[in-house]
Design a protein around this motif. Structure first.
Motif, PDB file in Angstrom:
ATOM      1  N   GLY A 177       0.790  -1.237   0.000  1.00 44.26           N
ATOM      2  CA  GLY A 177       0.000   0.000   0.000  1.00 44.26           C
ATOM      3  C   GLY A 177       0.812   1.272   0.000  1.00 44.26           C
ATOM      4  N   MET A 191      -0.753   4.519  -1.919  1.00 38.99           N
ATOM      5  CA  MET A 191      -1.858   5.157  -1.208  1.00 38.99           C
ATOM      6  C   MET A 191      -1.347   5.840   0.054  1.00 38.99           C
ATOM      7  N   ALA A 194     -13.247   4.663   3.827  1.00 36.46           N
ATOM      8  CA  ALA A 194     -12.371   3.808   3.044  1.00 36.46           C
ATOM      9  C   ALA A 194     -12.866   3.606   1.622  1.00 36.46           C
ATOM     10  N   GLU A 214      -5.352  -1.503   1.151  1.00 39.52           N
ATOM     11  CA  GLU A 214      -5.794  -0.296   1.848  1.00 39.52           C
ATOM     12  C   GLU A 214      -5.482  -0.371   3.335  1.00 39.52           C
ATOM     13  N   SER A 221      -9.039   4.234  -4.726  1.00 34.27           N
ATOM     14  CA  SER A 221      -8.067   3.418  -5.440  1.00 34.27           C
ATOM     15  C   SER A 221      -8.698   2.993  -6.758  1.00 34.27           C
ATOM     16  N   GLN A 244      -4.226   6.341  -6.986  1.00 34.64           N
ATOM     17  CA  GLN A 244      -4.446   6.352  -5.544  1.00 34.64           C
ATOM     18  C   GLN A 244      -4.633   7.806  -5.115  1.00 34.64           C
TER      19      GLN A 244
END
Length: 423
Positions: free
Chosen positions: A283, A286, A309, A321, A404, A410
């Motif tokens: 991740g 992000m 989220a 995530e 995403s 992202q």
């Protein structure tokens, strides 16, 4: 000169089982799911046959016969939603400088439904290799070019300033609002009508996601098919919808006595340059977008009260995530409520980022965190506080919302009460 601060003063939402902000918020706080078997067409040839459809009557929501004929369903959703946002803001379009008022609309797939339907007509259901254009609607060109979405919204709200369509896949909804905020910050506009729309529930879309097995095959239990962060999740549920906002420069909004939902305190976008549909499990991209958005907001990780989220319900996304939140928020990630509204309204592709911004500002407005529906079976790899099943009262002054998208996009946005950021 310091950059101007940007706030949200109007909200409009058209979502499955939640047309209008009031109905949308009622759906989320009740933890109701709007997912069902597809009714728009016969889905029997497809692997995934569930979706989150909107029972939308354009005429009942103020669109005239010519508008309905001219616009694809996604454009219709955007116009109706934009009108709600402008009305909610209390802004008088007649009193605003039209050249200082702009529009930014996000969309991942444009006029998919209109193009799909028109191809069936001109090809006689796919029978004709050489299609007959004499059978097309007269406004077929508007279906082809997504820029028509921004034009339709601009006409509806009387905006003659910058008009843009942002298409970055499933982060389009965040990116469109982020772009609009930047236009105000740099002084190119004073007011922006910004958001996103998508109406992708069509045979071609189902076929595309069937091919890569991204959507769930849980057709025998459509109501509980969307299961973000749950150990039994097996793909996302396709949805449709729109959310649009009125953005204004902070001092201008205060001077006219506008109700301020939140300040767009920080925004950032990154690309993983890795794989068209795959994600690295750590991740890191992000996490970098989150770090930069918080830096722009001049807030540290501990300031985040709630994370809205992306939570698509695919195995790789939810792991990715979760790792990104741990990497960017540190130990605070374990103390922060996180939830996915896709569990209730599905994944409306480019529109969902804006719909999730709407959920975020309403969470701030009411100090209530919406739940993650259908979360019954913990996944050891997803071990944060995902607010399972039931909405939660929680002091919410700063929200992080993330997205995403396929292609490696992202994005992260920080929403905060103006007074908290000033402090």
């Amino acid at each position: 000169m310091s950059a101007r601060r940007v706030v949200i003063t109007g909200v409009g939402v058209t979502a499955p089982d939640g047309i209008g902000v009031k109905n949308f918020w009622s759906l989320l706080t009740a933890g109701r799911t709007a997912t069902r078997g597809i009714t728009f067409f016969d889905p029997s040839p497809f692997r995934s046959r569930v979706a989150a459809e909107i029972d939308f009557d354009p005429e009942a929501h103020g669109l005239g016969p010519q508008e309905i004929r001219r616009m694809d369903r996604a454009a219709q959703l955007a116009v109706v939603t934009a009108r709600e946002a402008v009305a909610d803001s209390g802004l008088d379009p007649a009193g605003a400088d039209p050249y200082r008022t702009g529009v930014t609309i996000g969309s991942a797939v444009g006029a998919t439904m209109g193009l799909d339907e028109e191809y069936r007509v001109v090809s006689d259901g796919g029978r004709l290799w050489q299609v007959d254009p004499a059978y097309t609607v007269p406004h077929l060109y508007n279906y082809l070019v997504p820029s028509s979405f921004a034009a339709e919204v601009a006409w509806a709200v009387g905006a003659e300033g910058p008009a843009t369509v942002v298409s970055t896949g499933c982060t389009s909804g965040i990116d469109a609002v982020g772009h609009a905020a930047e236009l105000i910050r740099e002084g190119s506009a004073d007011v922006m009508v910004a958001g996103a729309t998508d109406a992708p529930i069509s045979p071609i879309t189902l076929a595309c996601f069937d091919a890569i097995k991204a959507t769930t095959p849980r057709n025998d239990d459509a109501e509980h098919a969307s299961r973000p962060f749950d150990g039994t999740r097996n793909g996302f549920v396709l949805g449709e919808g729109s959310a649009v906002f009125v953005l204004e420069e902070l001092e201008g909004a205060r001077s006219r006595g506008a109700h301020i939902y939140a300040e767009i305190a920080g925004y950032a976008s990154r690309c993983n340059a890795f794989h068209m549909t795959g994600l690295r499990p750590d991740g890191v991209e992000m996490a970098e977008a989150i770090r930069v958005a918080l830096q722009e907001a001049r807030l540290d990780a501990e300031a985040v009260d709630y994370v809205n989220a992306h939570g698509s319900g695919t195995k790789q996304n939810d792991r990715h995530e979760t790792a990104a939140l741990k990497k960017s928020l540190g130990e605070h990630a374990y103390r922060t409520p996180v939830s996915s509204i896709k569990s209730m309204i599905g994944h409306s592709l480019g529109a969902i980022g804006s719909i999730e911004i709407a959920a975020s500002v309403l969470a701030m407005e009411h100090h209530v965190v919406p739940p993650t529906a259908n979360l019954h079976t913990p996944d050891p790899e997803c071990d944060l506080d995902y607010v399972p099943l039931t909405a939660r009262e929680h002091r919410t002054d700063t929200v992080l919302t993330v997205g995403s998208g396929f292609g490696g996009f992202q994005s992260a946005m920080v929403l905060a009460r103006p007074e908290r950021r000033a402090a």
